[in-house]
Motif scaffolding. Structure first.
Motif, PDB file in Angstrom:
ATOM      1  N   VAL A  93      59.673  89.632  43.942  1.00  0.00           N
ATOM      2  CA  VAL A  93      59.120  90.698  43.098  1.00  0.00           C
ATOM      3  C   VAL A  93      59.976  91.962  43.221  1.00  0.00           C
ATOM      4  O   VAL A  93      60.300  92.618  42.227  1.00  0.00           O
ATOM      5  CB  VAL A  93      57.654  90.982  43.482  1.00  0.00           C
ATOM      6  N   ASP A  94      60.364  92.318  44.463  1.00  0.00           N
ATOM      7  CA  ASP A  94      61.192  93.505  44.655  1.00  0.00           C
ATOM      8  C   ASP A  94      62.535  93.356  43.949  1.00  0.00           C
ATOM      9  O   ASP A  94      63.036  94.306  43.322  1.00  0.00           O
ATOM     10  CB  ASP A  94      61.408  93.758  46.149  1.00  0.00           C
ATOM     11  N   ALA A  95      63.118  92.158  44.058  1.00  0.00           N
ATOM     12  CA  ALA A  95      64.420  91.938  43.420  1.00  0.00           C
ATOM     13  C   ALA A  95      64.314  92.006  41.898  1.00  0.00           C
ATOM     14  O   ALA A  95      65.196  92.546  41.215  1.00  0.00           O
ATOM     15  CB  ALA A  95      64.980  90.583  43.862  1.00  0.00           C
ATOM     16  N   ILE A  96      63.242  91.469  41.337  1.00  0.00           N
ATOM     17  CA  ILE A  96      63.046  91.526  39.886  1.00  0.00           C
ATOM     18  C   ILE A  96      62.885  92.960  39.434  1.00  0.00           C
ATOM     19  O   ILE A  96      63.421  93.372  38.386  1.00  0.00           O
ATOM     20  CB  ILE A  96      61.835  90.668  39.484  1.00  0.00           C
ATOM     21  N   ARG A  97      62.139  93.793  40.182  1.00  0.00           N
ATOM     22  CA  ARG A  97      61.967  95.201  39.807  1.00  0.00           C
ATOM     23  C   ARG A  97      63.325  95.914  39.750  1.00  0.00           C
ATOM     24  O   ARG A  97      63.580  96.721  38.860  1.00  0.00           O
ATOM     25  CB  ARG A  97      61.058  95.912  40.818  1.00  0.00           C
ATOM     26  N   ARG A  98      64.169  95.623  40.726  1.00  0.00           N
ATOM     27  CA  ARG A  98      65.462  96.296  40.760  1.00  0.00           C
ATOM     28  C   ARG A  98      66.372  95.848  39.615  1.00  0.00           C
ATOM     29  O   ARG A  98      67.127  96.642  39.056  1.00  0.00           O
ATOM     30  CB  ARG A  98      66.144  96.026  42.101  1.00  0.00           C
ATOM     31  N   LYS A  99      66.299  94.568  39.255  1.00  0.00           N
ATOM     32  CA  LYS A  99      67.222  94.011  38.258  1.00  0.00           C
ATOM     33  C   LYS A  99      66.698  94.132  36.838  1.00  0.00           C
ATOM     34  O   LYS A  99      67.481  94.082  35.863  1.00  0.00           O
ATOM     35  CB  LYS A  99      67.491  92.535  38.583  1.00  0.00           C
ATOM     36  N   GLY A 100      65.420  94.337  36.675  1.00  0.00           N
ATOM     37  CA  GLY A 100      64.818  94.290  35.344  1.00  0.00           C
ATOM     38  C   GLY A 100      65.165  95.456  34.454  1.00  0.00           C
ATOM     39  O   GLY A 100      64.856  95.427  33.257  1.00  0.00           O
ATOM     40  N   GLY A 101      65.733  96.495  34.997  1.00  0.00           N
ATOM     41  CA  GLY A 101      66.125  97.620  34.174  1.00  0.00           C
ATOM     42  C   GLY A 101      65.065  98.697  34.082  1.00  0.00           C
ATOM     43  O   GLY A 101      63.937  98.557  34.579  1.00  0.00           O
ATOM     44  N   ASP A 102      65.404  99.790  33.407  1.00  0.00           N
ATOM     45  CA  ASP A 102      64.513 100.957  33.335  1.00  0.00           C
ATOM     46  C   ASP A 102      63.257 100.692  32.531  1.00  0.00           C
ATOM     47  O   ASP A 102      62.260 101.427  32.681  1.00  0.00           O
ATOM     48  CB  ASP A 102      65.263 102.136  32.716  1.00  0.00           C
ATOM     49  N   HIS A 103      63.290  99.702  31.658  1.00  0.00           N
ATOM     50  CA  HIS A 103      62.154  99.488  30.767  1.00  0.00           C
ATOM     51  C   HIS A 103      61.226  98.380  31.240  1.00  0.00           C
ATOM     52  O   HIS A 103      60.322  97.996  30.509  1.00  0.00           O
ATOM     53  CB  HIS A 103      62.658  99.190  29.356  1.00  0.00           C
ATOM     54  N   LEU A 104      61.459  97.884  32.460  1.00  0.00           N
ATOM     55  CA  LEU A 104      60.531  96.915  33.048  1.00  0.00           C
ATOM     56  C   LEU A 104      59.334  97.692  33.583  1.00  0.00           C
ATOM     57  O   LEU A 104      59.421  98.392  34.594  1.00  0.00           O
ATOM     58  CB  LEU A 104      61.210  96.118  34.152  1.00  0.00           C
ATOM     59  N   ALA A 105      58.196  97.599  32.923  1.00  0.00           N
ATOM     60  CA  ALA A 105      57.019  98.392  33.290  1.00  0.00           C
ATOM     61  C   ALA A 105      56.295  97.812  34.492  1.00  0.00           C
ATOM     62  O   ALA A 105      55.792  98.552  35.340  1.00  0.00           O
ATOM     63  CB  ALA A 105      56.067  98.486  32.098  1.00  0.00           C
ATOM     64  N   SER A 106      56.217  96.484  34.591  1.00  0.00           N
ATOM     65  CA  SER A 106      55.511  95.874  35.714  1.00  0.00           C
ATOM     66  C   SER A 106      55.944  94.432  35.864  1.00  0.00           C
ATOM     67  O   SER A 106      56.442  93.809  34.919  1.00  0.00           O
ATOM     68  CB  SER A 106      53.993  95.944  35.514  1.00  0.00           C
ATOM     69  N   VAL A 107      55.729  93.918  37.089  1.00  0.00           N
ATOM     70  CA  VAL A 107      55.971  92.506  37.365  1.00  0.00           C
ATOM     71  C   VAL A 107      54.947  92.058  38.391  1.00  0.00           C
ATOM     72  O   VAL A 107      54.624  92.791  39.325  1.00  0.00           O
ATOM     73  CB  VAL A 107      57.411  92.281  37.883  1.00  0.00           C
ATOM     74  N   GLU A 108      54.387  90.876  38.183  1.00  0.00           N
ATOM     75  CA  GLU A 108      53.386  90.362  39.114  1.00  0.00           C
ATOM     76  C   GLU A 108      53.481  88.845  39.173  1.00  0.00           C
ATOM     77  O   GLU A 108      53.955  88.191  38.238  1.00  0.00           O
ATOM     78  CB  GLU A 108      51.972  90.775  38.681  1.00  0.00           C
ATOM     79  N   VAL A 109      53.029  88.287  40.292  1.00  0.00           N
ATOM     80  CA  VAL A 109      52.931  86.834  40.460  1.00  0.00           C
ATOM     81  C   VAL A 109      51.556  86.418  39.964  1.00  0.00           C
ATOM     82  O   VAL A 109      50.547  86.952  40.428  1.00  0.00           O
ATOM     83  CB  VAL A 109      53.114  86.445  41.939  1.00  0.00           C
ATOM     84  N   PHE A 110      51.528  85.483  39.036  1.00  0.00           N
ATOM     85  CA  PHE A 110      50.210  85.069  38.544  1.00  0.00           C
ATOM     86  C   PHE A 110      49.916  83.588  38.799  1.00  0.00           C
ATOM     87  O   PHE A 110      48.829  83.113  38.478  1.00  0.00           O
ATOM     88  CB  PHE A 110      50.080  85.372  37.041  1.00  0.00           C
ATOM     89  N   ASP A 111      50.898  82.859  39.379  1.00  0.00           N
ATOM     90  CA  ASP A 111      50.610  81.455  39.674  1.00  0.00           C
ATOM     91  C   ASP A 111      51.546  80.971  40.769  1.00  0.00           C
ATOM     92  O   ASP A 111      52.697  81.415  40.878  1.00  0.00           O
ATOM     93  CB  ASP A 111      50.787  80.589  38.424  1.00  0.00           C
ATOM     94  N   ARG A 112      51.026  80.076  41.584  1.00  0.00           N
ATOM     95  CA  ARG A 112      51.824  79.402  42.613  1.00  0.00           C
ATOM     96  C   ARG A 112      51.422  77.931  42.606  1.00  0.00           C
ATOM     97  O   ARG A 112      50.245  77.605  42.711  1.00  0.00           O
ATOM     98  CB  ARG A 112      51.564  80.023  43.983  1.00  0.00           C
TER      99      ARG A 112
END
Length: 815
Positions: free
Chosen positions: A745-764
């Protein structure tokens, strides 16, 4: 303390009004709780002047008098006393007066002459049995003066509340000094030096001090050949008026001198002392002795003892021993006068549960220079009242120097600045002189480096009996109370306005409470103690710092014998009690301090902590979804813990690691803020739950607010709410089974760019279709701009960068 005014009057001249005396003492800090008059009430009677005396026209044994009682016209009174005569001052009762025996005087007609009052005899005044003649007063008081002002009838006693810091006032001498401070009369100290015989005291005994910190000085006087019997009536009456029971002449003298000078004394039967030695020492552990009250007491090394050559004979400063007490057969006496450390006496008296007049005074501090004077005074009185000869000299020994201040520096500007007055140096020194505080001698002032010119601080010598005077503010208080608190003008305080604020620990604790209340968790408050066995129930290692607890000296129970080093046992105990009372769902927390000993012999560290325990209901409620299997309790506790840390102003992450010994290894994690572990969250291990007799799954949260105290809070950032639509992308990625989702999740936030508003895990997911050792994690990415709508191409480009990063950095494979 009860102060008979007739006794006090022997020491100093008193003001005419008892009420004025009481008011001045109270205004100066010695509150007079009550004024008790033990004789008949003469307040309704007045001094009368017999201006005319003549025979009764119709009776040979009666006379008719005209009495001036201070009113406009004299009263005509019929009198039967043979000794009445014109020009006498008499005790007069007007019509309507209630006499001391309760009789209300009425106007009467005696043999055709109307009598408008009564000229009283001693019996009618309640002062004696004499009634054959009237009481003739020897006074120059004018007619109409209240009779109680000129005629002593019984004793007047002041009941004075002595504050803990004014042990010097627990005596007639101390109260006399206070009267001098307020009214200026001279204190009359009686002669103390006794007449001595030829026999030297060294022939009778020697004195040793082996605990110099506990005993600063010990003096012993010897009186030989005494006759023990009742004390004289005047002494018994004074003791009774002061609230003490007369016993015999020897004990009464020691009590009398203690009340006079404030120095407790004790008398021993010299012939019952063994070895010719008095030794002051600390008690041995488990040592026993029987005290004067017949109780056998077990002593402690903190107790200070008076011993002879065979063992203890008194508990120093508290109570004497039964083996050496004075009896009717006693002929030779040892009189003890000593100065003990107040704290030692106070602790011993409290531990033994014994409060005596001696311990009352020693606890508050006695005059360190008055030890020998009191022994001399007692020896003199015993020689006068019980016979005997006082041995030559005083057997004495000294220990360490007692606590006290010899000099204090004080500047007039400091006095006036604190009191809001404009007193000159001369006025200040005049007030201090009235309480016995004089300027230090010139050589002493020079050695202290202080001057006495202008507004420079002067140095003032503190009298030995004033143990409460230690700093300059104490002297300023003396100036204020002698000057008169009511004479100090009321002034408005002027000072800069500064912003106030609560301590961070307080605000953090309040935020934690608010957050947990909002989560539906109930606050509890527990005793700050724990049962040492609870640490075993938590299965803590012997090297665990939470094992280093601080013991309670007098615990109310074994289960409260240690200051707690963790909040968890208290909460688990409450959880068990609630479950025993059929409370189905328990969610409680506490914010309090824990005590952890870092180094032996030092004060413990007091960390402010938060702890919570959570259980789930066994039964579904109407508003809850009916599911076959509820998610683990750990996830609920995890969410509460993260929201708690967020409310405190930090961004937390959970990192699995070595669990606490009482946590479930598969459902626990450390709470990290930055690189610092500040708490734990997890489910209670079934074995630990069993040891605490908890029968339901339970999750625990522990957080140290003290560990966060020096961590900078996360800066809050605000952004504009976008009016443009969001665009979502879901990614399912295969990664290694032991890969932490939080890192992805931390890596996705950093790579997703300025317009990535949120990221969450919804399934495992793991199972069919997923290779062995792998797990499928599904992420929901939300993109949004504030200024315009994003295009599919922009979102796809960002998602491709994320997928490529997951593959390169984590070996992730898009499903």
């Amino acid at each position: 303390m009860l102060v008979p005014l007739s006794w006090l009057a022997d020491w100093i001249e008193l003001p005419d009004s008892v009420e004025a005396l009481a008011e001045s003492l109270t205004g100066g800090g010695l509150e007079v709780d009550a004024i008790e008059r033990t004789g008949p009430d003469l307040s309704a009677l007045v001094v009368g002047d017999v201006v005319e005396h003549g025979p009764h026209p119709n009776a040979d044994r009666l006379s008719v008098c005209r009495v001036d009682a201070g009113d406009d016209e004299p009263f005509e009174v019929v009198c039967g006393a043979p000794n009445v005569a014109a020009g006498q001052k008499i005790a007069f009762a007007r019509v309507g007066t209630r006499l001391p025996d309760g009789t209300r005087l009425k106007k009467s007609r005696i043999r055709s002459v109307t009598s408008m009052g009564m000229i009283c005899s001693e019996r009618e005044l309640g002062l004696g049995d004499e009634h054959e003649g009237i009481l003739v007063l020897d006074t120059d008081a004018p007619a109409g003066t209240p009779l109680a002002d000129v005629l002593s009838a019984g004793e007047t006693i002041l009941e004075i509340a002595i504050t803990a810091n004014r042990g010097d006032c627990a005596s007639i001498l101390g109260i006399a000094r206070e009267v001098r401070a307020h009214f200026g009369a001279a204190v009359r100290v009686p002669t103390c030096d006794p007449p001595e015989g030829e026999r030297a005291v060294a022939e009778d005994l020697r004195v040793e001090i082996t605990d110099p910190e506990g005993c600063h000085r010990y003096d012993a006087r010897v009186v030989r050949g005494v006759r023990v019997g009742p004390s004289p009536n005047w002494m018994q009456q004074r003791l009774e008026a002061a609230g003490m029971r007369p016993i015999n002449v020897v004990v009464d003298v020691t009590n009398y001198v203690m009340l006079e000078l404030g120095q407790p004394l004790h008398a021993f039967d010299l012939d019952r002392l063994r070895g010719g030695v008095i030794r002051v020492r600390s008690a041995e552990a488990g040592e026993r002795m029987t005290t004067l009250d017949g109780v056998e007491r077990t002593l402690d090394p903190s107790d200070l003892l008076i011993t002879d050559g065979g063992g203890p004979v008194a508990v120093a400063g508290v109570i004497g021993g039964g083996d050496s007490e004075v009896s009717d057969a006693t002929t030779n006496l040892l009189i003890e006068s000593a100065h003990f450390r107040p704290g030692r006496v106070r602790l011993t008296a409290k531990r033994l549960g014994v409060q005596t007049d001696a311990s009352y005074r020693f606890e508050r501090g006695v005059d360190r220079a008055g030890v020998t004077r009191a022994a001399d005074r007692a020896a003199r009185l015993i020689a006068e009242l019980a016979g005997g000869e006082v041995s030559r000299g005083v057997a004495t020994a000294t220990g360490s120097t007692p606590d006290g201040v010899d000099e204090i520096a004080l500047a007039p500007a400091r006095v006036n600045g604190l009191l809001g007055t404009a007193l000159s140096r001369d006025e200040i020194e005049a007030y201090l002189a009235r309480v016995g505080v004089e300027p230090a001698t010139e050589s002493e002032s020079e050695s202290g480096g202080g001057g006495r010119h202008g507004d420079e601080p002067g140095r003032y010598a503190i009298p030995s009996h004033r143990n409460d005077l230690r700093i300059a503010e104490d002297l300023i208080e003396e100036v204020a109370r002698i000057h008169g608190l009511d004479r100090i003008p009321a002034t408005v305080q002027v000072g800069p306005l500064v912003g106030g604020g609560a301590p961070r620990s307080w605000t953090d604790a309040e935020r934690a409470r608010d957050t947990l209340w909002a989560e539906g968790v109930t606050e509890v408050m527990c005793f700050p103690f724990l049962d040492p066995r609870d640490l075993d129930r938590l299965d803590l290692a012997e090297s665990d710092p939470r094992r280093a607890t601080l013991g309670v000296v007098n615990p109310i129970a074994e289960s409260h014998s240690q200051l707690r080093s963790t909040l968890l046992p208290s909460l688990l105990g409450l959880l068990r009690e609630n479950r025993n009372r059929q409370i189905d769902r328990v969610r409680i927390f506490e914010v309090s301090r824990v005590f952890r000993v870092e180094k032996e012999g030092e004060l413990p560290e007091e960390d402010l902590c938060v702890a919570a325990v959570l259980t789930r209901s066994d039964q579904n409620r109407l508003w809850e979804a009916k599911t076959e299997a509820a998610p683990p309790l750990f996830f609920e506790a995890k969410g509460i813990a993260l929201r708690l840390v967020s409310a405190l102003g930090y961004r937390a992450e959970l990192r699995p690691g070595a669990p606490q010994p009482y946590q479930h290894p598969g459902a626990s994690a450390g709470i990290r803020v930055g690189r610092r572990v500040v708490g734990e969250v997890g489910e209670l291990h079934p074995d630990a739950a069993a040891r605490f007799a908890i029968d339901v799954p339970c999750a625990v949260i522990e957080l140290s607010l003290s560990a966060l105290a020096d961590v900078p809070r996360q800066e809050k950032r605000f952004r504009e709410v976008s009016r443009h639509p969001q665009m979502q992308r879901d990614l399912a990625v295969l990664v290694d089974r032991d890969q932490r989702a939080g890192e992805l999740v931390d890596a996705i936030r950093r790579k997703g760019g300025d317009h990535l508003a949120s990221v969450e895990v919804f399934d495992r997911y793991e199972g069919q279709g997923v290779p062995e050792g792998k797990v499928s994690l599904a992420f929901r990415l939300v993109f949004q701009r504030v200024d315009r709508t994003l295009t599919d191409g922009e979102v796809t480009k960002s998602v491709d960068q994320v997928v490529k990063m997951l593959a390169n950095q984590f070996g992730g494979e898009l499903r």
